[in-house]
Design a protein around this motif. Structure first.
Motif, short mmCIF file in Angstrom:
data_model
loop_
_atom_site.label_atom_id
_atom_site.label_comp_id
_atom_site.label_asym_id
_atom_site.label_seq_id
_atom_site.Cartn_x
_atom_site.Cartn_y
_atom_site.Cartn_z
N ALA A 163 1.04 6.87 -6.83
CA ALA A 163 -0.06 7.90 -6.96
C ALA A 163 0.35 9.38 -6.83
O ALA A 163 0.07 10.12 -7.67
CB ALA A 163 -1.23 7.44 -6.01
N ASP A 164 1.25 9.29 -5.67
CA ASP A 164 1.46 10.91 -5.34
C ASP A 164 2.65 11.22 -6.47
O ASP A 164 2.58 12.70 -7.00
CB ASP A 164 2.42 10.79 -4.11
CG ASP A 164 1.66 10.46 -2.84
OD1 ASP A 164 0.23 10.84 -3.02
OD2 ASP A 164 2.02 10.28 -1.80
N PRO A 213 1.00 -1.41 0.12
CA PRO A 213 0.12 -0.12 -0.10
C PRO A 213 0.89 1.27 0.10
O PRO A 213 0.40 2.27 -0.65
CB PRO A 213 -0.94 0.06 1.46
CG PRO A 213 -0.70 -1.66 1.48
CD PRO A 213 0.36 -2.09 0.97
N GLN A 214 1.95 1.24 0.72
CA GLN A 214 3.04 2.37 0.55
C GLN A 214 3.39 2.61 -0.77
O GLN A 214 3.42 3.83 -1.03
CB GLN A 214 3.99 2.15 1.58
CG GLN A 214 3.72 2.11 3.08
CD GLN A 214 4.97 2.13 3.98
OE1 GLN A 214 5.95 1.58 3.54
NE2 GLN A 214 4.96 2.03 5.25
N ILE A 245 2.03 1.90 -3.62
CA ILE A 245 1.16 2.37 -4.40
C ILE A 245 0.47 3.74 -4.16
O ILE A 245 0.35 4.55 -5.03
CB ILE A 245 -0.14 1.27 -4.10
CG1 ILE A 245 -0.21 -0.13 -4.72
CG2 ILE A 245 -1.79 2.00 -4.77
CD1 ILE A 245 -1.06 -1.04 -4.18
N GLN A 246 0.53 4.35 -2.92
CA GLN A 246 0.58 5.67 -2.48
C GLN A 246 1.76 6.37 -3.11
O GLN A 246 1.54 7.45 -3.45
CB GLN A 246 0.36 5.56 -1.05
CG GLN A 246 -0.13 7.24 -0.65
CD GLN A 246 -1.45 7.64 -1.15
OE1 GLN A 246 -2.46 6.85 -1.15
NE2 GLN A 246 -1.35 8.64 -1.72
N ALA A 247 2.78 5.89 -2.88
CA ALA A 247 4.02 6.81 -3.60
C ALA A 247 3.82 6.74 -5.43
O ALA A 247 4.15 7.72 -5.79
CB ALA A 247 5.41 6.00 -3.22
#
Length: 158
Positions: free
Chosen positions: A34-35, A27-28, A30-32
């Motif tokens: 997206a950011d 999840p980290q 995937i968030q990175a």
């Protein structure tokens, strides 16, 4: 694929790592990604490329662990009767007959091996020389420094 010998503790460590990768790391990443996408042009976006590379490593490790666990032959020596024989998972106390120095090793699977913690791979020269031997036997083990003579002082199934 042939079974991969593993101690119960080693299998638990791999399961914990797999859980960490799937529930925290993935999840980290995937968030990175997206950011990083929000920063615009992806061709020259270092954060995006770094996050994608991390994602590749993470997914590769997840597949690696899942494959190992699916082929694992979990051996729990604590449930076996100790007959003094050196087997996979046993903890062996050795006496180097040249130096009078005692060393204690636990024979584990390749993924669990950690010489700093005296965990040696079942495929290491020392383990291969010990498997099948018994307490009080004297064994000659080929090491990189040459042949070393050891006496098996104690065999424990911990």
């Amino acid at each position: 694929m042939q079974p991969i010998p593993m101690t119960a503790k080693g299998a638990e460590m791999l399961r914990n790592e797999l859980n960490e990768l799937k529930s925290v790391k993935r999840p980290q990443i995937i968030q990175a990604i997206a950011d990083a996408r929000e920063h615009g042009d992806l061709k020259e976006n270092a954060e995006y490329h770094a996050a994608r590379e991390q994602q590749g490593f993470c997914e590769g490790r997840i597949q690696d662990i899942e494959a190992k666990l699916s082929n694992a032959q979990i051996i729990d020596v604590t449930k076996m009767t100790n007959n003094g024989k050196v087997i996979f998972g046993a903890t062996v106390t050795l006496l180097n007959l040249d130096t009078d120095k005692e060393t204690r090793y636990r024979i584990v699977g390749d993924d669990e091996a950690d010489i700093k913690n005296n965990l040696i791979s079942v495929n290491s020269p020392i383990a291969r020389g010990l498997i099948g031997k018994s307490q009080d036997d004297v064994v000659n083990i080929q090491t990189p420094a040459g042949a070393v003579e050891y006496e098996i002082v104690e065999v424990e199934y911990l």
